[in-house]
Design an enzyme around this catalytic site. Structure first.
Site, PDB file in Angstrom:
ATOM      1  N   ARG A  99       6.937  18.363  -7.577  1.00 12.87           N
ATOM      2  CA  ARG A  99       7.444  17.644  -8.751  1.00 12.87           C
ATOM      3  C   ARG A  99       7.794  18.580  -9.904  1.00 12.87           C
ATOM      4  O   ARG A  99       7.829  18.161 -11.063  1.00 12.87           O
ATOM      5  CB  ARG A  99       6.388  16.637  -9.229  1.00 12.87           C
ATOM      6  CG  ARG A  99       5.976  15.637  -8.159  1.00 12.87           C
ATOM      7  CD  ARG A  99       4.798  14.813  -8.602  1.00 12.87           C
ATOM      8  NE  ARG A  99       4.411  13.816  -7.592  1.00 12.87           N
ATOM      9  CZ  ARG A  99       3.387  12.984  -7.706  1.00 12.87           C
ATOM     10  NH1 ARG A  99       2.628  13.046  -8.794  1.00 12.87           N
ATOM     11  NH2 ARG A  99       3.105  12.121  -6.750  1.00 12.87           N
ATOM     12  N   CYS A 137      26.692  20.128 -17.742  1.00 13.39           N
ATOM     13  CA  CYS A 137      27.299  20.444 -16.435  1.00 13.39           C
ATOM     14  C   CYS A 137      26.192  20.843 -15.458  1.00 13.39           C
ATOM     15  O   CYS A 137      25.983  20.186 -14.456  1.00 13.39           O
ATOM     16  CB  CYS A 137      28.323  21.558 -16.590  1.00 13.39           C
ATOM     17  SG  CYS A 137      29.753  21.097 -17.582  1.00 13.39           S
ATOM     18  N   SER A 158      29.585  19.412 -12.225  1.00 14.84           N
ATOM     19  CA  SER A 158      30.978  19.834 -12.297  1.00 14.84           C
ATOM     20  C   SER A 158      31.032  21.318 -12.624  1.00 14.84           C
ATOM     21  O   SER A 158      30.204  21.812 -13.386  1.00 14.84           O
ATOM     22  CB  SER A 158      31.690  19.025 -13.385  1.00 14.84           C
ATOM     23  OG  SER A 158      32.982  19.524 -13.643  1.00 14.84           O
ATOM     24  N   GLN A 159      31.996  22.026 -12.020  1.00 15.52           N
ATOM     25  CA  GLN A 159      32.111  23.449 -12.357  1.00 15.52           C
ATOM     26  C   GLN A 159      33.534  23.961 -12.242  1.00 15.52           C
ATOM     27  O   GLN A 159      34.227  23.734 -11.245  1.00 15.52           O
ATOM     28  CB  GLN A 159      31.222  24.304 -11.465  1.00 15.52           C
ATOM     29  CG  GLN A 159      31.259  25.773 -11.892  1.00 15.52           C
ATOM     30  CD  GLN A 159      30.254  26.623 -11.193  1.00 15.52           C
ATOM     31  OE1 GLN A 159      30.427  26.943 -10.037  1.00 15.52           O
ATOM     32  NE2 GLN A 159      29.186  26.987 -11.888  1.00 15.52           N
TER      33      GLN A 159
END
Length: 282
Positions: free
Chosen positions: A138, A157, A184-185
């Protein structure tokens, strides 16, 4: 040759050859002249870097390792959301008149939460668990907080890190592994920048928790190459490749909050020429 180069080249070829285009679709990003910024993209790219074997800096062109580390420390160590606390200009585009990027990135890591062991922010919680409960499943951070998205100047991002510790047979020290999740990249502008800064983070955390570094797994939901970056990428991936640089940290630093970029040493980093004036979609 650098494994990071091979991973980068293979990823770019896969995107260019097998990706899908957003041309003609309704897209948010645009170029400075106001034109829509379309991409060729691949869904669900997964890259694995074994940090025990090499530091994952590409050699096709130089990655500014100290500068990307400075940004990482701004987020993870200073837990800041103000560019006045950052010794670079990479976030200027998203800052308001006071320098704030809103309740994003470092702000979220600095929010304290109630745990059974007491009040801690997410970074301190990670360090606490790595030192006291390393085999926990965890140990993770998450800065994509929906309740605060409307007060962020840019949605995160790279939004989550999940840490996992293993004990290799015969090793005295435990091994620190991690998954970096990214929604996203922009592959040209940010791929190796993110890989290097989170590799440095892992080295730092491993050192202060008396562990060895293991694998960094980078998961990208939308890995894309912008239309105006395609010819740059095609030239870049044809370049000569070199061995990975040697990366070391100042061994005297045992407190994560005492690290600075001066504690990094990069040796034998041979690269191709830098690409200047890359157009950035916003």
């Amino acid at each position: 040759m650098s494994l990071a180069d091979k991973i980068f080249v293979d990823m770019c070829k896969d995107i260019l050859e097998n990706g899908t285009s957003t041309e003609g679709e309704k897209v948010r990003p645009h170029w400075e002249d106001g034109t829509s910024a379309y991409t060729i993209k691949k869904f669900g790219v997964v890259n694995r870097y074994d940090l025990s074997k090499e530091f994952p800096a590409i050699t096709l062109r130089k990655t500014a390792i100290r500068t990307c580390t400075e940004e990482m420390l701004w987020i993870w160590q200073r837990k800041s959301n103000n560019i006045h606390d950052l010794n670079s200009t990479v976030w200027d585009e998203w800052a308001d008149a006071d320098g704030s990027i809103g309740k994003a990135y470092g702000y979220q890591l600095g929010v304290k939460h109630q745990y059974k062991e007491g009040m801690m922010d997410q970074v301190d919680r990670v360090i606490y668990d790595l030192k006291n409960n390393p085999f926990s499943r965890r140990i993770m951070t998450n800065i994509y907080v929906h309740a605060d998205l409307h007060e962020m100047n840019l949605y995160p991002c790279a939004y989550s890190m999940t840490f996992n510790v293993t004990h290799q047979p015969g090793d005295e020290k435990l091994t620190l592994n991690a998954i970096l999740n990214q929604r996203s990249q922009d592959v040209l502008a940010a791929n190796n920048w993110n890989v290097c800064q989170y590799a440095v983070l892992m080295h730092m955390l491993a050192q202060v928790c008396d562990m060895k570094v293991g694998e960094l797994v980078h998961v990208i939901a939308d890995a894309h190459i912008y239309d105006r970056h395609v010819p740059i990428i095609r030239e870049l991936i044809k370049r000569e490749q070199h061995p990975a640089p040697k990366f070391t940290l100042n061994p005297d630093v045992k407190d994560f909050y005492q690290f600075t970029t001066k504690d990094i040493t990069i040796e034998d980093y041979v690269t191709g020429s830098q690409i200047k004036n890359i157009p950035i979609a916003v």
